[in-house]
Enzyme design. Structure first.
Site: not given
Ligand code: FAD
Ligand code: NAP
Length: 600
Positions: A162, A167, A170, A303, A307, A575, A580
């Site tokens: 995040c 997040c 982004k 997502y 985004e 408003h 609203e």
């Molecule tokens: P993470 O935050 O991924 O933390 C896991 C940590 O564990 C990492 O630092 C990793 O390096 C570490 N780790 C892994 N394996 C090991 C190991 N063996 N030993 C030690 N450390 C290890 N969510 C939202 O709510 N709003 C958003 O706007 C949003 N935007 C997103 C945009 C993008 C581009 C992405 C990719 C995700 C977004 N998400 C968003 C999703 C959000 O980031 C995740 O849901 C959240 O970070 C999950 O938290 P977590 O604790 O499960 O894992």
């Molecule tokens: P995702 O929701 O798993 O979506 C994957 C996308 O990639 C889908 O559109 C899928 O298409 C496509 N895809 C998969 N395999 C492919 C292939 N071989 N070739 C071409 N297209 C392929 O993944 P994500 O966008 O990475 O998001 C992961 C999670 O992060 C989300 O579930 C969300 O909870 C979290 N996230 C949250 C936010 C937020 O809160 N604003 C922002 C970013 C991420 P199909 O539909 O055809 O399978």
């Protein structure tokens, strides 16, 4: 009743009780009529464990026993349970200890001293929340966090996805794009600036990354202040209660703990086609890319893809999104398509029903030039295109395959690497829990991971009972026109309740802020889905418009309180705002009535 004991009498009783505790594997101070005591006695019967039961109500001096027990344990109520000289507590604590495995451990006499009460693997949203809460509740806690560099060599600091590659960067880059739009609008509102407006990627990247750096630092300080031992090492199980931590110099250290929480999150998936790892980037690289990506192909349509594609286009870049099937799978498709149409109208190109098959480098550079070959999903047609950057956003894989879960006996779904847990985030191994993105069938969102981590620590160490409510989780996709939702999509509601039992109210709207600049007239859209069988309760909320996160958060709270259509109708709007619209929705989708908004 016996007379009040003097001190020497009390001390005598204390040593009598202590002797009972010391000489029995299990000692239960009980009252014969108490249903909670019966539960605990039944549990030990079920476990085939002999226990010494002292029925205080049948003893002449039972009340004094109870007072003495209060002095010794801080607990007056019964049952009061001891196992192998350790005070377990009352009925709830005994049942909880049975559930989490610590009871069996106490019974087996293996109450060995572990290095920690709790080790958390992964210092992201879920892991940090859990470790800080557990430490605040007086436990000895360690958190290990380690970032494996991307194939491009990108790495980052403490805090997980995040903060570093999700997040936060982004949303800041999305904000950068919104500012660009605001600048266009500004001229229409009378602002005059002569010079042509340009965007500088490096400045944005530096600003965003400096902020992230400050957050990394704050997390370290917070862990130190809360007495959580943070170790920057990669963790893997070598035994059910023992892990190995390997730091970036390869030094291995071993740690044991009574309990573990897995919070290792996910990493971007690659395509497995020629050239993907060599030449493409993922969201893990994008936010700290040293140079402007230039003409970009985004592969994927969920997502992350929409985004990132959205804000890159908002910075003025030439962006194409390659869509395998549909936009935003799992979301309301009507809303997803409207968000996509808006992107298309603002210059994002969509290559629908194609998947890439090969990426080749035409010219190295910052950025270089890449050739992408893609194949139609419907015919054998192959197409080619040239881009400066290819961003793969096709989903994320749970980081569960290299952490020795087999050594600990933790079950993983072999199809997706996700970890199934019960409603208390407990895995099949009682002393190992999991939170966040690695959970099977749960939302992958930061606030969900934080809530799960925090509540888990409170249940384990604070006697709390509250579990995470994974239903009606509000979320927002930060596409250029943002899409917020809570509850069911229209498609899912129809599937669950039947078309005849739901009523959909909807309306287009034109935010006041868009009127003077004259843009996006009647492109914003709100929709609620109501369950006719349940007092027209709102079971789906959908909003496409500015500040969707802010709007959806409030309606998410309303839905948690069980809001009905009538309650929304009797709520007075603010408003002039976008939100609203939900207090004045009159047109049902089934009526086919006009939903365009004209004036206020
Ligand atoms: P993470 O935050 O991924 O933390 C896991 C940590 O564990 C990492 O630092 C990793 O390096 C570490 N780790 C892994 N394996 C090991 C190991 N063996 N030993 C030690 N450390 C290890 N969510 C939202 O709510 N709003 C958003 O706007 C949003 N935007 C997103 C945009 C993008 C581009 C992405 C990719 C995700 C977004 N998400 C968003 C999703 C959000 O980031 C995740 O849901 C959240 O970070 C999950 O938290 P977590 O604790 O499960 O894992
Ligand atoms: P995702 O929701 O798993 O979506 C994957 C996308 O990639 C889908 O559109 C899928 O298409 C496509 N895809 C998969 N395999 C492919 C292939 N071989 N070739 C071409 N297209 C392929 O993944 P994500 O966008 O990475 O998001 C992961 C999670 O992060 C989300 O579930 C969300 O909870 C979290 N996230 C949250 C936010 C937020 O809160 N604003 C922002 C970013 C991420 P199909 O539909 O055809 O399978």
């Amino acid at each position: 009743m016996p007379p009040v004991e003097n001190d020497s009498g009390k001390n005598g009783l204390k040593s009598e009780i202590q002797q009972l505790i010391d000489s029995n594997q299990v000692c239960v101070f009980s009252k014969s009529y108490c249903p909670f005591c019966v539960k605990v006695k039944d549990l030990f019967k079920e476990l085939n464990v002999d226990c010494n039961v002292v029925e205080l109500d049948l003893l002449e001096n039972g009340a004094i026993y109870q007072d003495t027990l209060l002095e010794m344990t801080g607990q007056k109520t019964v049952p009061n349970v001891f196992i192998n000289k350790t005070h377990v507590g009352g009925c709830d604590k005994t049942l909880q200890a049975h559930k989490d495995g610590s009871l069996q451990q106490l019974l087996s006499g293996e109450n060995e001293a572990y290095d920690y009460d709790l080790i958390v693997i992964g210092g992201g949203s879920g892991g940090l929340a859990c470790s800080k809460e557990a430490a605040a509740l007086g436990k000895k806690v360690m958190v290990l966090d380690y970032v494996v560099p991307t194939p491009k060599g990108t790495t980052w600091g403490l805090g997980g996805t995040c903060v570093n590659v999700g997040c936060i960067p982004k949303k800041l880059m999305h904000q950068t794009a919104l500012l660009g739009t605001a600048m266009h609008d500004a001229r229409k509102f009378g602002w005059q600036f002569d010079e042509s407006v340009k965007h500088n990627w490096e400045t944005m990247k530096e600003g965003v990354n400096n902020y992230i750096g400050s957050l990394n630092w704050n997390y370290r300080v917070a862990l130190r202040d809360k007495n959580v031992n943070y170790v920057n090492a990669y963790a893997e199980f070598i035994e059910p209660h023992k892990i190995k931590g390997t730091n970036k110099r390869g030094k291995e250290t071993f740690y044991t703990s009574a309990r573990f929480v897995l919070a290792t999150g996910e990493r971007p998936r690659y395509l497995g086609i020629p050239g993907d790892k060599e030449y493409c980037i993922t969201s893990d690289d994008l936010f700290s890319l040293p140079h402007c990506p230039g003409k970009t192909l985004v592969i994927g349509a969920s997502y992350v893809a929409l985004e990132c594609g959205g804000f890159l286009a908002g910075l003025g870049l030439d962006v194409t999104v390659m869509v395998r099937s549909i936009l935003l799978r799992g979301f309301d498709q009507d809303m997803a398509n409207r968000a996509g149409e808006h992107m298309e109208e603002h210059g994002v190109k969509f290559l629908r029903k194609y998947v890439p098959v090969k990426i080749e480098e035409l010219e190295a550079g910052s950025p270089g030039r890449l050739k992408v070959t893609a194949k139609s999903t419907e015919t054998d047609e192959l197409i080619e295109g040239e881009y400066n950057t290819v961003l793969i956003a096709v989903g994320r894989d749970a980081c569960t395959d290299k952490i020795g879960l087999d050594k600990a006996g933790v079950h993983v779904n072999p199809k997706n690497g996700k970890i199934p847990v019960n409603d208390e985030e407990q895995t099949n191994v009682p002393h190992i829990y999991a939170v966040g993105d690695i959970l099977e069938g749960k939302w992958e969102l930061t606030p969900v991971a934080i809530q799960a981590g925090r509540l888990l620590a409170r249940r384990l160490y604070g006697g709390a009972k509250t579990k995470v409510d994974y239903v009606n989780v509000p979320t927002t996709v930060f596409t250029p026109l943002e899409y917020g939702s809570c509850g069911l999509s229209e498609d899912r509601a129809t599937e669950l309740y039947g078309q005849e039992n739901i009523e959909v109210f909807h309306s287009l709207f034109w935010p006041l802020e868009f009127t003077v600049p004259g843009r996006d007239n009647n492109k914003c859209y709100g929709k609620i889905i109501c369950n006719k069988l349940d007092n027209d309760r709102v079971i789906g909320f959908h909003y496409l418009g500015p500040n969707a996160g802010e709007v959806t958060q409030g309606f998410g709270a309303a839905m948690k309180c069980g809001a009905t259509k009538e309650q929304l109708d009797t709520t007075i709007g603010i408003h002039p705002t976008c939100a609203e619209i939900f207090t004045t929705m009159e047109v049902t989708k089934s009526s086919g009535g006009d939903i365009a908004q004209a004036g206020c």
